[in-house]
Design a protein around this motif. Structure first.
Motif, PDB file in Angstrom:
ATOM      1  N   PRO A  54       0.822  -1.217   0.000  1.00 32.84           N
ATOM      2  CA  PRO A  54       0.000   0.000   0.000  1.00 32.84           C
ATOM      3  C   PRO A  54       0.855   1.265   0.000  1.00 32.84           C
ATOM      4  O   PRO A  54       2.014   1.246   0.404  1.00 32.84           O
ATOM      5  N   ASP A  55       0.275   2.334  -0.463  1.00 33.45           N
ATOM      6  CA  ASP A  55       0.914   3.657  -0.431  1.00 33.45           C
ATOM      7  C   ASP A  55      -0.108   4.638   0.119  1.00 33.45           C
ATOM      8  O   ASP A  55      -0.587   5.524  -0.577  1.00 33.45           O
ATOM      9  N   ASP A  56      -0.457   4.425   1.384  1.00 29.59           N
ATOM     10  CA  ASP A  56      -1.466   5.240   2.064  1.00 29.59           C
ATOM     11  C   ASP A  56      -0.784   6.227   3.004  1.00 29.59           C
ATOM     12  O   ASP A  56       0.385   6.053   3.343  1.00 29.59           O
ATOM     13  N   HIS A  59       0.344   4.085   5.940  1.00 29.85           N
ATOM     14  CA  HIS A  59       0.890   2.750   5.684  1.00 29.85           C
ATOM     15  C   HIS A  59       1.604   2.762   4.340  1.00 29.85           C
ATOM     16  O   HIS A  59       0.988   2.647   3.286  1.00 29.85           O
ATOM     17  N   TYR A  60       2.937   2.902   4.398  1.00 33.21           N
ATOM     18  CA  TYR A  60       3.736   2.989   3.184  1.00 33.21           C
ATOM     19  C   TYR A  60       5.179   2.580   3.492  1.00 33.21           C
ATOM     20  O   TYR A  60       5.553   2.438   4.653  1.00 33.21           O
ATOM     21  N   GLU A  81       2.063   8.392  -0.334  1.00 33.75           N
ATOM     22  CA  GLU A  81       1.242   8.652  -1.519  1.00 33.75           C
ATOM     23  C   GLU A  81       2.042   9.208  -2.696  1.00 33.75           C
ATOM     24  O   GLU A  81       1.518   9.936  -3.516  1.00 33.75           O
ATOM     25  N   LYS A  85       0.063   2.683  -6.197  1.00 38.44           N
ATOM     26  CA  LYS A  85      -0.346   1.366  -5.719  1.00 38.44           C
ATOM     27  C   LYS A  85      -0.363   0.319  -6.817  1.00 38.44           C
ATOM     28  O   LYS A  85      -0.606  -0.837  -6.554  1.00 38.44           O
TER      29      LYS A  85
END
Length: 126
Positions: A54-56, A59-60, A81, A85
Motif C-alpha cells: 500500500p501507499d497510504d 501505511h507505506y 502517496e 499502488k
C-alpha cells in the motif's frame, strides 16, 4: 533494537493472507552476480514479487537501504502517496565496487516495521 523481519519461503506458507503479508513487505536485491572493479554497477531493490505494498498516508514504505555486509551503502526515502499502488515499490542504486560484496536490503514499512532481504553475493573482477 528494532525487530527485523526476514524473508520467508512463501510457497511453504499455507494461507494466502500470510503469503500476501510476507511478500509485500520483503525487499529483494536484483543485480548481476559479477561486477567490474571501478565501474558503475546497478543494484535494484524491489519490494515483493507478487503483491504490491500500500501507499497510504499511514501505511507505506518510508525507506529502502542497501548494505554490504555490515557496511551501509545507500538509502532512499519516500513520502506517503508518492509511489502509487499499481506496481511494486522499487529503487535503483548505482555504486562503484572495489571489492566483492555480500549485498542485502532493509526496508521500513510505517505499519509493520523493518524487513531484511536475503543476501546476494557479487564478485568483483578486473
Amino acid at each position: 533494537m528494532p525487530r527485523i523481519f526476514k524473508s520467508v519461503d512463501i510457497s511453504s506458507l499455507e494461507k494466502d493472507v500470510q503469503r500476501d503479508y510476507f511478500d509485500r513487505h520483503t525487499p529483494h536485491v536484483i543485480c548481476e552476480k559479477i561486477a567490474k572493479r571501478g565501474e558503475k554497477f546497478r543494484v535494484k531493490v524491489k519490494m515483493g514479487r507478487d503483491y504490491t505494498h500500500p501507499d497510504d498516508p499511514d501505511h507505506y514504505i518510508s525507506f529502502i537501504q542497501l548494505w554490504n555486509r555490515e557496511t551501509f551503502i545507500a538509502e532512499a526515502h519516500f513520502a506517503p502517496e508518492t509511489l502509487g499502488k499499481s506496481e511494486n515499490v522499487e529503487v535503483d542504486f548505482y555504486i562503484v565496487p572495489k571489492v566483492s560484496m555480500n549485498l542485502s536490503a532493509m526496508a521500513c514499512c510505517t505499519k509493520h516495521g523493518l524487513w531484511q532481504s536475503d543476501p546476494v553475493e557479487v564478485k568483483v573482477k578486473d
